[in-house]
Design a protein around this motif. Structure first.
Motif, PDB file in Angstrom:
ATOM      1  N   PRO A  63       1.165  -3.290  -4.154  1.00 48.56           N
ATOM      2  CA  PRO A  63      -0.072  -4.076  -4.041  1.00 48.56           C
ATOM      3  C   PRO A  63      -0.200  -4.776  -2.692  1.00 48.56           C
ATOM      4  CG  PRO A  63       1.555  -5.228  -5.373  1.00 48.56           C
ATOM      5  CD  PRO A  63       2.131  -3.886  -5.087  1.00 48.56           C
ATOM      6  N   ASP A  64      -1.413  -5.218  -2.419  1.00 50.91           N
ATOM      7  CA  ASP A  64      -1.727  -5.974  -1.204  1.00 50.91           C
ATOM      8  C   ASP A  64      -1.053  -7.344  -1.285  1.00 50.91           C
ATOM      9  OD1 ASP A  64      -2.826  -7.182   0.983  1.00 50.91           O
ATOM     10  OD2 ASP A  64      -4.909  -6.957   0.364  1.00 50.91           O
ATOM     11  N   LYS A  65      -0.191  -7.649  -0.298  1.00 45.25           N
ATOM     12  CA  LYS A  65       0.540  -8.907  -0.304  1.00 45.25           C
ATOM     13  C   LYS A  65       0.481  -9.554   1.079  1.00 45.25           C
ATOM     14  CE  LYS A  65       1.988  -8.840  -4.557  1.00 45.25           C
ATOM     15  NZ  LYS A  65       1.512  -9.868  -5.519  1.00 45.25           N
TER      16      LYS A  65
ATOM     17  N   GLY B 274     -17.282  -5.448   6.414  1.00 44.56           N
ATOM     18  CA  GLY B 274     -17.304  -4.651   7.633  1.00 44.56           C
ATOM     19  C   GLY B 274     -16.866  -3.239   7.325  1.00 44.56           C
ATOM     20  N   ASP B 275     -17.199  -2.308   8.218  1.00 45.25           N
ATOM     21  CA  ASP B 275     -16.803  -0.920   8.037  1.00 45.25           C
ATOM     22  C   ASP B 275     -15.294  -0.789   8.115  1.00 45.25           C
ATOM     23  OD1 ASP B 275     -19.392  -0.081   7.733  1.00 45.25           O
ATOM     24  OD2 ASP B 275     -19.643   0.540   9.824  1.00 45.25           O
ATOM     25  N   LEU B 276     -14.749   0.170   7.352  1.00 48.13           N
ATOM     26  CA  LEU B 276     -13.310   0.434   7.330  1.00 48.13           C
ATOM     27  C   LEU B 276     -12.541  -0.881   7.242  1.00 48.13           C
ATOM     28  CD1 LEU B 276     -12.983   3.439   9.801  1.00 48.13           C
ATOM     29  CD2 LEU B 276     -13.026   3.479   7.296  1.00 48.13           C
ATOM     30  N   ALA B 277     -11.632  -1.130   8.205  1.00 52.37           N
ATOM     31  CA  ALA B 277     -10.795  -2.330   8.115  1.00 52.37           C
ATOM     32  C   ALA B 277     -11.376  -3.525   8.856  1.00 52.37           C
ATOM     33  CB  ALA B 277      -9.401  -2.021   8.660  1.00 52.37           C
TER      34      ALA B 277
ATOM     35  N   ILE C 103      -7.278  -2.964   1.456  1.00 50.37           N
ATOM     36  CA  ILE C 103      -7.141  -4.297   2.038  1.00 50.37           C
ATOM     37  C   ILE C 103      -8.191  -5.240   1.462  1.00 50.37           C
ATOM     38  CG2 ILE C 103      -7.303  -5.603   4.186  1.00 50.37           C
ATOM     39  CD1 ILE C 103      -6.320  -3.171   5.680  1.00 50.37           C
ATOM     40  N   SER C 104      -7.743  -6.411   1.054  1.00 50.74           N
ATOM     41  CA  SER C 104      -8.710  -7.422   0.614  1.00 50.74           C
ATOM     42  C   SER C 104      -9.277  -8.122   1.846  1.00 50.74           C
ATOM     43  CB  SER C 104      -8.027  -8.448  -0.301  1.00 50.74           C
ATOM     44  OG  SER C 104      -6.931  -9.058   0.349  1.00 50.74           O
ATOM     45  N   LYS C 105     -10.577  -8.421   1.823  1.00 46.69           N
ATOM     46  CA  LYS C 105     -11.250  -8.998   2.985  1.00 46.69           C
ATOM     47  C   LYS C 105     -11.831 -10.365   2.660  1.00 46.69           C
ATOM     48  CE  LYS C 105     -12.658  -4.515   4.918  1.00 46.69           C
ATOM     49  NZ  LYS C 105     -13.791  -3.750   5.476  1.00 46.69           N
ATOM     50  N   GLU C 106     -11.883 -11.194   3.696  1.00 44.77           N
ATOM     51  CA  GLU C 106     -12.585 -12.471   3.556  1.00 44.77           C
ATOM     52  C   GLU C 106     -14.094 -12.261   3.628  1.00 44.77           C
ATOM     53  OE1 GLU C 106     -11.178 -15.846   5.825  1.00 44.77           O
ATOM     54  OE2 GLU C 106      -9.323 -14.760   6.285  1.00 44.77           O
TER      55      GLU C 106
ATOM     56  N   PHE D  92       0.804  -1.225   0.000  1.00 47.48           N
ATOM     57  CA  PHE D  92       0.000   0.000   0.000  1.00 47.48           C
ATOM     58  C   PHE D  92       0.839   1.279   0.000  1.00 47.48           C
ATOM     59  CE2 PHE D  92      -2.474  -3.001   2.862  1.00 47.48           C
ATOM     60  CZ  PHE D  92      -3.148  -3.599   1.814  1.00 47.48           C
ATOM     61  N   ASP D  93       2.173   1.174   0.172  1.00 48.52           N
ATOM     62  CA  ASP D  93       3.012   2.372   0.104  1.00 48.52           C
ATOM     63  C   ASP D  93       2.995   2.946  -1.313  1.00 48.52           C
ATOM     64  OD1 ASP D  93       3.730   2.196   2.722  1.00 48.52           O
ATOM     65  OD2 ASP D  93       5.793   1.539   2.372  1.00 48.52           O
ATOM     66  N   THR D  94       3.162   4.267  -1.408  1.00 52.14           N
ATOM     67  CA  THR D  94       3.394   4.889  -2.712  1.00 52.14           C
ATOM     68  C   THR D  94       4.890   4.823  -2.993  1.00 52.14           C
ATOM     69  OG1 THR D  94       1.500   6.371  -2.508  1.00 52.14           O
ATOM     70  CG2 THR D  94       3.223   7.011  -4.054  1.00 52.14           C
ATOM     71  N   VAL D  95       5.246   4.146  -4.069  1.00 53.91           N
ATOM     72  CA  VAL D  95       6.653   3.901  -4.399  1.00 53.91           C
ATOM     73  C   VAL D  95       7.043   4.795  -5.572  1.00 53.91           C
ATOM     74  CG1 VAL D  95       8.356   2.150  -5.040  1.00 53.91           C
ATOM     75  CG2 VAL D  95       6.357   1.511  -3.663  1.00 53.91           C
ATOM     76  N   THR D  96       8.214   5.421  -5.460  1.00 54.69           N
ATOM     77  CA  THR D  96       8.707   6.296  -6.521  1.00 54.69           C
ATOM     78  C   THR D  96       9.842   5.617  -7.280  1.00 54.69           C
ATOM     79  OG1 THR D  96       8.129   8.295  -5.282  1.00 54.69           O
ATOM     80  CG2 THR D  96       9.753   8.530  -7.042  1.00 54.69           C
ATOM     81  N   LEU D  97       9.716   5.566  -8.600  1.00 58.64           N
ATOM     82  CA  LEU D  97      10.789   5.119  -9.489  1.00 58.64           C
ATOM     83  C   LEU D  97      11.414   6.366 -10.096  1.00 58.64           C
ATOM     84  CD1 LEU D  97       9.020   2.153 -11.338  1.00 58.64           C
ATOM     85  CD2 LEU D  97      10.445   2.050  -9.289  1.00 58.64           C
TER      86      LEU D  97
END
Length: 568
Positions: free
Chosen positions: A282-284, A364-367, A358-361, A237-242
């Motif tokens: 990405p989410d890992k 629910g609200d937020l996380a 975040i991918s969820k199983e 989820f970080d913003t990565v700079t190239l």
């Protein structure tokens, strides 16, 4: 310039004799001195001084009264041969001569000596002192020195240096061109070239001389040096700079094209044709990596490539839920979470801050991530309207879902929302029976004992004794303080703090204005006639999310849980 001189004064004195016959004239001669005409002379050349005095026979004394000093002065003599001093610029020395006559009379005169400076120009000389191995190549530091430059004047010195690039590559960068030493980094070149430097040295009398010096600069095998930047380690989820902006070409002009060179999930770049671009990691669930190649093209359509590796780690969100807060506040109002005066609030930290990523199983609200279960413990769809339990997919805990309020105590069902119980547990978890916890009549709980003792353990025992296990399990228990707080959603403060989509059927009545739910946590603080047993346990108010210690003989609501606590 006119010079002042002393002159002879003649005085006639008429002496009269006694007796009146005749007389005689007697002339008295006073002393005089003339130093001669002013002198103009070139520095370090000889000149002559000659004074004229009357009457003769006296002594001459010479001295310098202003201007540059002259060797040998003060000195005596009617006629002198003198060497003009070495001067930095045209100067005037004022000389004075004193004459002491034979009769003891002292007279003086002065003259000016105009001294013309005759500066010898400095000698400019350049030597190359670096690099150690010649010819120099790309990224070598080339060092030119003017240390051997000199001033031939006996008391002269070189005081100024100026370096100028007369011809050669335009991409040479120099930070200091006014020192004795000149240094620059050998630039990237497509062809061997010669750099011609002009050195100007200036002496302390303002004289200057120049000389030119050439430096051979070798070409480089590669003329487009792509630089994709340093390898990075980031969190999901970080913003990565190239960033390929440190690439090098001969004229400094280039364009960039990025492409993912690793296999696996495709990662979208913000702009693949920008030398500096970004993407969101990405989410890992496990550590992984991605590689990206940049192709740099110069103004002559020549290219070079480089690659960078990005290691992507799961975000350390732990097995705890966040607070559910989605907004930031100052001391009186809602504010933008980007406000730096009130930093690091719940809404911008932790699991909730990346909830949208975040991918969820379940849902629910937020996380928050809950899955609904039926009476046998089987998973239901997120939109199921009838369910018996809820699994928290973050902590792994399974929570009891209360039945709707119905009936009148004590004639209610086992898991009815309005039932409440005394804490009343022995250290081994069994129900505490004694005078400290008297029979409550009418009972706030269903008929779980003939004596209407409403200890929470009796309720736990009844649920765990159900055939087949309630929601597929028979290890139900009171939650710990941390476990119960983990499902509190502070974004819902104002009504109650459990999401009604997963925890419906809250009690219709309150306990003195509160919805207290027991935890298994005994509160520290004294005893009250019960031997060594501490007399209070923590409850959480599901209207506010606050916690307080409550006397164990009082009652509170109960929401059972099962599974590992995951407390660290």
């Amino acid at each position: 310039m006119l010079k002042k001189s002393l002159t002879i004064a003649a005085v006639s004195v008429i002496l009269s004799g006694c007796g009146g016959s005749g007389g005689s004239d007697e002339e008295v001669v006073r002393a005089s001195i003339n130093a001669g005409q002013d002198v103009t002379v070139i520095e370090k050349n000889e000149f002559t001084l000659k004074a004229m005095a009357s009457p003769t026979g006296g002594t001459f004394n010479w001295q310098v009264t202003s201007g540059p000093s002259i060797d040998g002065f003060p000195q005596t003599g009617e006629e002198l041969t003198v060497t003009a001093p070495d001067v930095k610029s045209d100067s005037i020395a004022v000389l004075k001569v004193d004459y002491l006559s034979p009769s003891g009379e002292l007279v003086s005169d002065t003259l000016n000596v105009n001294i013309t400076s005759n500066n010898q120009l400095p000698v400019a000389k350049v030597t190359q002192t670096g690099p150690a191995t010649l010819p120099s190549k790309y990224l070598d530091t080339v060092v030119l020195s003017a240390e051997e430059s000199s001033d031939p004047d006996d008391n002269g010195q070189v005081v100024g240096y100026k370096w100028e690039l007369i011809s050669g590559p335009s991409n040479i960068v120099v930070e200091d061109s006014g020192s004795m030493t000149l240094s620059f980094v050998h630039p990237l070149l497509a062809d061997t070239q010669t750099a011609v430097w002009r050195l100007t040295v200036t002496d302390d009398e303002g004289g200057s001389t120049t000389t030119d010096f050439s430096v051979a600069l070798a070409k480089n095998d590669k003329v487009v040096l792509a630089n994709a930047g340093e390898d990075q380690e980031v969190l999901e989820f970080d913003t990565v700079t190239l960033d390929a902006s440190k690439s090098v070409t001969v004229d400094g002009q280039y364009t960039c094209t990025w492409q993912q060179s690793s296999t696996g999930d495709t990662i979208a770049l913000a702009d693949s044709s920008a030398c500096k671009t970004t993407f969101q990691a990405p989410d890992k669930d496990d550590k992984t990596f991605a590689t990206f190649k940049v192709t740099v093209t110069d103004s002559s359509n020549r290219t070079g490539d480089d690659e960078v590796r990005i290691d992507i780690l799961p975000k350390p969100l732990s097995n705890l839920n966040d607070s559910g807060a989605s907004a930031c506040y100052n001391d009186s109002a809602k504010i933008d979470c980007a406000n730096t005066e009130f930093p690091r609030q719940d809404a911008e930290l932790g699991r909730d801050s990346v909830a949208a990523l975040i991918s969820k199983e379940g849902s629910g609200d937020l996380a928050f991530d809950f899955t609904k279960l039926d009476a046998d413990g089987k998973e239901l769809s997120n939109d199921a309207s009838s369910f018996s339990c809820v699994r928290d997919n973050i902590t792994g805990l399974v929570w009891e879902v209360k039945e709707a309020t119905a009936g009148t105590l004590p004639n209610t069902s086992t898991r009815n929302a309005q039932n409440h119980y005394t804490w009343a547990l022995n250290p081994d978890g069994t129900e505490l029976i004694g005078s400290e916890y008297p029979v409550i009549n009418p009972a706030p709980c269903p008929h779980i004992s003939d004596t209407y003792r409403c200890g929470v353990q009796a309720f736990i025992n009844r649920v765990n004794s159900e055939s087949g296990g309630y929601c597929g399990g028979n290890t139900w228990r009171l939650p710990s303080y941390t476990e119960l707080m983990s499902i509190v959603d502070f974004g819902l403060v104002g009504v109650h703090v459990l999401d009604p989509a997963f925890f419906p059927n809250m009690p219709a009545s309150s306990l003195r204005g509160h919805l207290y739910f027991w935890t298994s946590q005994t509160a520290v603080g004294g005893t009250n006639g019960v031997g060594a047993n501490l007399t209070r346990a923590y409850v959480v108010d599901m209207e506010t999310g606050n916690d307080i210690p409550r006397a164990k003989e009082q009652t509170a609501y109960v929401r059972l849980v099962r599974g590992d606590s995951n407390e660290n």
